[in-house]
Design a protein around this motif. Structure first.
Motif, PDB file in Angstrom:
ATOM      1  N   VAL A 106       6.974  23.873   8.257  1.00 17.83           N
ATOM      2  CA  VAL A 106       7.342  23.509   6.887  1.00 17.83           C
ATOM      3  C   VAL A 106       6.850  22.104   6.563  1.00 17.83           C
ATOM      4  O   VAL A 106       6.302  21.860   5.490  1.00 17.83           O
ATOM      5  N   THR A 107       7.046  21.180   7.492  1.00 18.99           N
ATOM      6  CA  THR A 107       6.603  19.800   7.274  1.00 18.99           C
ATOM      7  C   THR A 107       5.106  19.731   7.052  1.00 18.99           C
ATOM      8  O   THR A 107       4.636  19.078   6.111  1.00 18.99           O
ATOM      9  N   LEU A 108       4.350  20.415   7.896  1.00 19.80           N
ATOM     10  CA  LEU A 108       2.889  20.399   7.732  1.00 19.80           C
ATOM     11  C   LEU A 108       2.459  21.091   6.443  1.00 19.80           C
ATOM     12  O   LEU A 108       1.516  20.647   5.784  1.00 19.80           O
ATOM     13  N   ASP A 109       3.134  22.167   6.055  1.00 20.65           N
ATOM     14  CA  ASP A 109       2.829  22.827   4.798  1.00 20.65           C
ATOM     15  C   ASP A 109       3.063  21.899   3.611  1.00 20.65           C
ATOM     16  O   ASP A 109       2.252  21.816   2.686  1.00 20.65           O
ATOM     17  N   ILE A 110       4.177  21.177   3.648  1.00 23.19           N
ATOM     18  CA  ILE A 110       4.475  20.230   2.554  1.00 23.19           C
ATOM     19  C   ILE A 110       3.436  19.127   2.496  1.00 23.19           C
ATOM     20  O   ILE A 110       2.910  18.810   1.432  1.00 23.19           O
ATOM     21  N   ILE A 111       3.099  18.565   3.650  1.00 25.88           N
ATOM     22  CA  ILE A 111       2.092  17.498   3.685  1.00 25.88           C
ATOM     23  C   ILE A 111       0.760  18.002   3.142  1.00 25.88           C
ATOM     24  O   ILE A 111       0.115  17.339   2.332  1.00 25.88           O
ATOM     25  N   ALA A 112       0.346  19.183   3.567  1.00 27.28           N
ATOM     26  CA  ALA A 112      -0.936  19.739   3.104  1.00 27.28           C
ATOM     27  C   ALA A 112      -0.938  19.970   1.613  1.00 27.28           C
ATOM     28  O   ALA A 112      -1.924  19.681   0.925  1.00 27.28           O
ATOM     29  N   LYS A 113       0.151  20.483   1.069  1.00 26.64           N
ATOM     30  CA  LYS A 113       0.210  20.737  -0.387  1.00 26.64           C
ATOM     31  C   LYS A 113       0.284  19.454  -1.189  1.00 26.64           C
ATOM     32  O   LYS A 113      -0.293  19.375  -2.275  1.00 26.64           O
ATOM     33  N   VAL A 114       0.976  18.449  -0.677  1.00 24.42           N
ATOM     34  CA  VAL A 114       1.072  17.172  -1.396  1.00 24.42           C
ATOM     35  C   VAL A 114      -0.289  16.469  -1.396  1.00 24.42           C
ATOM     36  O   VAL A 114      -0.702  15.920  -2.416  1.00 24.42           O
ATOM     37  N   VAL A 115      -0.997  16.542  -0.286  1.00 22.23           N
ATOM     38  CA  VAL A 115      -2.291  15.863  -0.190  1.00 22.23           C
ATOM     39  C   VAL A 115      -3.318  16.505  -1.113  1.00 22.23           C
ATOM     40  O   VAL A 115      -4.129  15.819  -1.728  1.00 22.23           O
ATOM     41  N   THR A 116      -3.269  17.819  -1.260  1.00 17.28           N
ATOM     42  CA  THR A 116      -4.248  18.507  -2.101  1.00 17.28           C
ATOM     43  C   THR A 116      -3.817  18.591  -3.559  1.00 17.28           C
ATOM     44  O   THR A 116      -4.521  19.139  -4.376  1.00 17.28           O
ATOM     45  N   ARG A 117      -2.689  18.022  -3.869  1.00 19.15           N
ATOM     46  CA  ARG A 117      -2.162  18.058  -5.239  1.00 19.15           C
ATOM     47  C   ARG A 117      -2.965  17.218  -6.170  1.00 19.15           C
ATOM     48  O   ARG A 117      -3.484  16.230  -6.022  1.00 19.15           O
ATOM     49  N   ILE A 119       0.833  -1.199   0.000  1.00 16.96           N
ATOM     50  CA  ILE A 119       0.000   0.000   0.000  1.00 16.96           C
ATOM     51  C   ILE A 119       0.872   1.255   0.000  1.00 16.96           C
ATOM     52  O   ILE A 119       0.577   2.235  -0.680  1.00 16.96           O
ATOM     53  N   MET A 120       1.968   1.230   0.763  1.00 17.38           N
ATOM     54  CA  MET A 120       2.821   2.406   0.931  1.00 17.38           C
ATOM     55  C   MET A 120       3.824   2.618  -0.204  1.00 17.38           C
ATOM     56  O   MET A 120       4.262   3.742  -0.435  1.00 17.38           O
ATOM     57  N   ASP A 121       4.205   1.577  -0.911  1.00 16.83           N
ATOM     58  CA  ASP A 121       5.253   1.679  -1.927  1.00 16.83           C
ATOM     59  C   ASP A 121       5.035   2.786  -2.961  1.00 16.83           C
ATOM     60  O   ASP A 121       5.976   3.524  -3.263  1.00 16.83           O
ATOM     61  N   PRO A 122       3.852   2.940  -3.548  1.00 15.03           N
ATOM     62  CA  PRO A 122       3.694   3.980  -4.569  1.00 15.03           C
ATOM     63  C   PRO A 122       3.984   5.395  -4.062  1.00 15.03           C
ATOM     64  O   PRO A 122       4.449   6.240  -4.819  1.00 15.03           O
ATOM     65  N   ALA A 123       3.742   5.653  -2.802  1.00 14.83           N
ATOM     66  CA  ALA A 123       3.978   6.989  -2.253  1.00 14.83           C
ATOM     67  C   ALA A 123       5.460   7.325  -2.169  1.00 14.83           C
ATOM     68  O   ALA A 123       5.823   8.494  -2.023  1.00 14.83           O
ATOM     69  N   PHE A 124       6.324   6.326  -2.262  1.00 17.74           N
ATOM     70  CA  PHE A 124       7.752   6.563  -2.148  1.00 17.74           C
ATOM     71  C   PHE A 124       8.511   6.166  -3.413  1.00 17.74           C
ATOM     72  O   PHE A 124       9.724   6.010  -3.383  1.00 17.74           O
ATOM     73  N   SER A 125       7.788   6.063  -4.528  1.00 18.76           N
ATOM     74  CA  SER A 125       8.483   5.733  -5.774  1.00 18.76           C
ATOM     75  C   SER A 125       9.289   6.943  -6.239  1.00 18.76           C
ATOM     76  O   SER A 125       8.952   8.090  -5.977  1.00 18.76           O
ATOM     77  N   ARG A 126      10.353   6.677  -6.928  1.00 20.59           N
ATOM     78  CA  ARG A 126      11.255   7.738  -7.383  1.00 20.59           C
ATOM     79  C   ARG A 126      10.533   8.753  -8.264  1.00 20.59           C
ATOM     80  O   ARG A 126      10.683   9.958  -8.081  1.00 20.59           O
ATOM     81  N   THR A 127       9.751   8.284  -9.217  1.00 22.77           N
ATOM     82  CA  THR A 127       9.076   9.209 -10.132  1.00 22.77           C
ATOM     83  C   THR A 127       8.063  10.090  -9.402  1.00 22.77           C
ATOM     84  O   THR A 127       7.943  11.276  -9.697  1.00 22.77           O
ATOM     85  N   TYR A 128       7.363   9.528  -8.439  1.00 22.53           N
ATOM     86  CA  TYR A 128       6.392  10.314  -7.677  1.00 22.53           C
ATOM     87  C   TYR A 128       7.097  11.385  -6.848  1.00 22.53           C
ATOM     88  O   TYR A 128       6.685  12.541  -6.810  1.00 22.53           O
ATOM     89  N   LEU A 129       8.185  11.010  -6.196  1.00 23.79           N
ATOM     90  CA  LEU A 129       8.920  11.964  -5.369  1.00 23.79           C
ATOM     91  C   LEU A 129       9.576  13.058  -6.208  1.00 23.79           C
ATOM     92  O   LEU A 129       9.621  14.220  -5.793  1.00 23.79           O
TER      93      LEU A 129
END
Length: 101
Positions: free
Chosen positions: A90-101, A43-53
């Motif tokens: 900064v961490t929370l800002d990044i998480i919020a922007k990634v989730v709403t992307r 389940i977690m693997d796609p969130a940490f793939s190189r292309t996604y990051l």
């Protein structure tokens, strides 16, 4: 984690609950049962793939620039700066922007 190399029950049991307080909890790090670990890992693997990051680098860079601007405002050599507060923000800002992307 591989079935032929199971995690030590005592060590990972202590990581789950260190000093009587939940420490690492019941997640990928402390999971000892291979089938459950494998399912969660898939389940977690796609969130940490190189292309996604790589696609998220713009967001990371923008937030790093904002952090630097904030630090420049405070950098007078006399003012104490709560760096942990800034890093949390900064961490929370990044998480919020990634989730709403």
């Amino acid at each position: 984690m591989l079935p032929q190399y199971p995690k030590d029950r005592i060590v990972y049991g202590r990581l789950f609950n260190m000093f009587g307080v939940r420490f690492l909890g019941n997640g990928l790090v402390t999971e000892r049962e291979y089938n459950h670990w494998r399912k969660q890992r898939k389940i977690m693997d796609p969130a940490f793939s190189r292309t996604y990051l790589i696609g998220l680098m713009g967001i990371f860079n923008d937030q790093a620039e904002e952090l630097m601007k904030e630090l420049e405002k405070e950098a007078d050599g006399e003012t104490k700066v709560d760096v942990m507060y800034l890093l949390r923000r900064v961490t929370l800002d990044i998480i919020a922007k990634v989730v709403t992307r």
